[in-house]
Design a protein around this motif. Structure first.
Motif, PDB file in Angstrom:
ATOM      1  N   THR A 210       1.017  -1.333  -0.006  1.00  0.00           N
ATOM      2  CA  THR A 210       0.062   0.102   0.209  1.00  0.00           C
ATOM      3  C   THR A 210       1.047   1.016   0.347  1.00  0.00           C
ATOM      4  O   THR A 210       0.390   2.432  -0.293  1.00  0.00           O
ATOM      5  N   ASP A 211       2.249   0.933   0.111  1.00  0.00           N
ATOM      6  CA  ASP A 211       2.965   2.303   0.275  1.00  0.00           C
ATOM      7  C   ASP A 211       3.961   1.684  -1.428  1.00  0.00           C
ATOM      8  O   ASP A 211       4.016   1.406  -2.180  1.00  0.00           O
ATOM      9  N   GLU A 212       5.075   2.914  -1.347  1.00  0.00           N
ATOM     10  CA  GLU A 212       6.168   3.212  -1.824  1.00  0.00           C
ATOM     11  C   GLU A 212       6.882   2.241  -2.014  1.00  0.00           C
ATOM     12  O   GLU A 212       7.472   2.206  -2.362  1.00  0.00           O
ATOM     13  N   LYS A 213       6.699   1.651  -1.250  1.00  0.00           N
ATOM     14  CA  LYS A 213       8.261   0.655  -0.675  1.00  0.00           C
ATOM     15  C   LYS A 213       8.070  -1.156  -0.804  1.00  0.00           C
ATOM     16  O   LYS A 213       6.546  -1.188  -1.025  1.00  0.00           O
ATOM     17  N   HIS A 214       9.014  -1.764  -1.368  1.00  0.00           N
ATOM     18  CA  HIS A 214       8.891  -3.301  -1.429  1.00  0.00           C
ATOM     19  C   HIS A 214       9.160  -3.990  -0.894  1.00  0.00           C
ATOM     20  O   HIS A 214      10.163  -4.268   0.089  1.00  0.00           O
ATOM     21  N   ASN A 215       8.332  -3.995   0.595  1.00  0.00           N
ATOM     22  CA  ASN A 215       8.661  -4.933   1.559  1.00  0.00           C
ATOM     23  C   ASN A 215       9.123  -6.193   1.545  1.00  0.00           C
ATOM     24  O   ASN A 215       7.944  -6.688   0.826  1.00  0.00           O
ATOM     25  N   GLN A 216       9.654  -6.785   1.950  1.00  0.00           N
ATOM     26  CA  GLN A 216       9.943  -8.440   2.095  1.00  0.00           C
ATOM     27  C   GLN A 216       8.502  -8.870   2.051  1.00  0.00           C
ATOM     28  O   GLN A 216       7.551  -9.038   2.844  1.00  0.00           O
ATOM     29  N   GLY A 217       8.551  -9.982   1.446  1.00  0.00           N
ATOM     30  CA  GLY A 217       7.230 -11.050   0.825  1.00  0.00           C
ATOM     31  C   GLY A 217       5.897  -9.929   0.611  1.00  0.00           C
ATOM     32  O   GLY A 217       5.505 -10.883  -0.086  1.00  0.00           O
ATOM     33  N   ASP A 218       6.258  -8.669   0.572  1.00  0.00           N
ATOM     34  CA  ASP A 218       4.722  -8.513  -0.627  1.00  0.00           C
ATOM     35  C   ASP A 218       5.457  -8.607  -2.177  1.00  0.00           C
ATOM     36  O   ASP A 218       6.416  -8.767  -2.852  1.00  0.00           O
ATOM     37  N   GLY A 219       4.506  -8.696  -2.902  1.00  0.00           N
ATOM     38  CA  GLY A 219       4.086  -9.137  -4.442  1.00  0.00           C
ATOM     39  C   GLY A 219       4.387 -10.829  -5.046  1.00  0.00           C
ATOM     40  O   GLY A 219       3.460 -11.630  -3.952  1.00  0.00           O
ATOM     41  N   TYR A 220       3.704 -10.481  -6.112  1.00  0.00           N
ATOM     42  CA  TYR A 220       3.584 -11.969  -6.389  1.00  0.00           C
ATOM     43  C   TYR A 220       5.224 -11.741  -7.460  1.00  0.00           C
ATOM     44  O   TYR A 220       5.485 -11.628  -7.778  1.00  0.00           O
ATOM     45  N   GLU A 221       5.251 -13.692  -6.631  1.00  0.00           N
ATOM     46  CA  GLU A 221       6.681 -14.274  -7.563  1.00  0.00           C
ATOM     47  C   GLU A 221       7.051 -14.659  -9.119  1.00  0.00           C
ATOM     48  O   GLU A 221       7.764 -14.227  -9.628  1.00  0.00           O
ATOM     49  N   PHE A 222       5.323 -15.063  -9.736  1.00  0.00           N
ATOM     50  CA  PHE A 222       5.614 -14.612 -11.020  1.00  0.00           C
ATOM     51  C   PHE A 222       4.320 -13.764 -11.431  1.00  0.00           C
ATOM     52  O   PHE A 222       3.315 -14.311 -11.116  1.00  0.00           O
ATOM     53  N   ILE A 223       4.672 -13.208 -12.514  1.00  0.00           N
ATOM     54  CA  ILE A 223       3.860 -12.184 -13.189  1.00  0.00           C
ATOM     55  C   ILE A 223       3.682 -12.775 -14.374  1.00  0.00           C
ATOM     56  O   ILE A 223       4.357 -12.168 -15.393  1.00  0.00           O
ATOM     57  N   LEU A 224       2.301 -12.845 -15.274  1.00  0.00           N
ATOM     58  CA  LEU A 224       2.144 -13.653 -16.717  1.00  0.00           C
ATOM     59  C   LEU A 224       1.374 -12.792 -17.578  1.00  0.00           C
ATOM     60  O   LEU A 224       0.207 -12.488 -16.947  1.00  0.00           O
ATOM     61  N   MET A 225       1.460 -12.433 -18.924  1.00  0.00           N
ATOM     62  CA  MET A 225       0.652 -11.944 -19.415  1.00  0.00           C
ATOM     63  C   MET A 225       1.636 -11.989 -21.032  1.00  0.00           C
ATOM     64  O   MET A 225       1.706 -12.747 -21.844  1.00  0.00           O
ATOM     65  N   ALA A 226       0.411 -12.452 -22.148  1.00  0.00           N
ATOM     66  CA  ALA A 226       0.165 -12.257 -23.282  1.00  0.00           C
ATOM     67  C   ALA A 226      -0.434 -11.547 -23.898  1.00  0.00           C
ATOM     68  O   ALA A 226      -1.383 -11.578 -23.835  1.00  0.00           O
TER      69      ALA A 226
END
Length: 306
Positions: A210-226
């Protein structure tokens, strides 16, 4: 099919970076002119679509797709029935082509399966986001390969209700043939569906900071797009979304896209230029498909955090 720089480890397919297109060219043709860009249309509100929201009134005809030994099920849904449109791949601001099966999604699955077989990646226990999912086949494949969470995003809620969710249900019903894992793993996985524009959808996605920082554990390990980079007008919003959603420092992005999309100005070269100028992500390897069913070469690109 030709591949470049395919060495890597279990977390990232490659540790090296390379230059795919020449950077000496200063422009990309008529679409460098801002006057050629279509004025933005206000997007629909972002919503989470529940798996129970599948309408009974829309006919979902299921057929099998065999991808080098992996059988997946996909539906066929009428654009006329869902959107009141006939023979249309794209109506900006209303329909972004999600009911069509874009060939790049199938070649993306082949590339993912190859990297899994070669020990370069594993979806086991990972969080996956499929952007611009449409049929959702790459995300469904990741789920069948043991991903802990797969979240599907499309511009249109109708696409998720009428196609993506029914496709997922069909493949989890035991009719598909995953190359690993089992249905128990798939049924316990976190599958969720989100509709909305790339400029705002991050506010709904559960694994985004929810903030500008990339906290450890946040986010997706894979992003897929076609075939998501077709429109020059949406490239910056797409890239911003990827940066917000990708896990740091180990996340990777797999993208399938043609070099150019004539008439709308986007393409893999455009997107790669955006990535290189920003510097937060790097291209780690690429596969080039030069097949008869493409009017232009299709590139499978893998990006990682710089």
């Amino acid at each position: 099919m030709a591949a470049a720089n395919s060495e890597g480890n279990a977390q990232k397919p490659s540790l090296g970076t390379f230059q795919l297109f020449s950077s000496s060219a200063s422009g990309f043709g008529i679409f460098d002119d801002a006057a050629q860009q279509v004025p933005a249309i206000p997007p629909p509100p972002c919503v989470e679509v529940l798996a129970s929201e599948v309408p009974s009134s829309v006919q979902h005809n299921v057929e099998s797709v065999n991808l080098d030994g992996v059988a997946l099920l996909k539906g066929r849904v009428s654009t006329q029935q869902v959107f009141g449109l006939s023979n249309s791949d794209l109506v900006p601001g209303k329909y972004e082509g999600g009911l069509k099966l874009w060939e790049g999604s199938l070649d993306l699955i082949k590339a993912l399966r190859s990297d899994i077989k070669n020990g370069l990646i594993s979806f086991g226990g990972k969080r996956v986001l499929e952007v611009g999912c449409g049929h959702g086949l790459p995300g469904i494949f990741a789920l069948l390969e043991g991903a802990a969470a797969v979240h599907f995003q499309d511009f249109n809620a109708e696409v998720l209700r009428c196609l993506t969710i029914p496709n997922l249900n069909a493949n989890l019903a035991g009719e598909s043939q995953p190359s690993s894992s089992n249905l128990t793993t798939c049924e316990k996985a976190d599958a969720r569906f989100f509709a909305g524009d790339w400029s705002e959808i991050d506010k709904l996605l559960p694994h985004v900071s929810t903030d500008e920082k990339h906290n450890q554990g946040d986010g997706y390990e894979f992003i897929l797009m076609a075939e998501t980079v077709y429109s020059i007008n949406s490239l910056q919003n797409l890239y911003n979304l990827i940066k917000k959603c990708l896990q740091h420092p180990a996340g990777v992005v797999y993208m399938a896209a043609k070099k150019y999309y004539f008439g709308v100005g986007g393409g893999s070269r455009r997107f790669l230029s955006l990535v290189e100028k920003d510097g937060e992500l790097v291209l780690t390897y690429a596969i080039i498909f030069m097949l008869d069913h493409y009017s232009d070469s299709l590139y499978i690109m893998c990006f990682a955090v710089a």
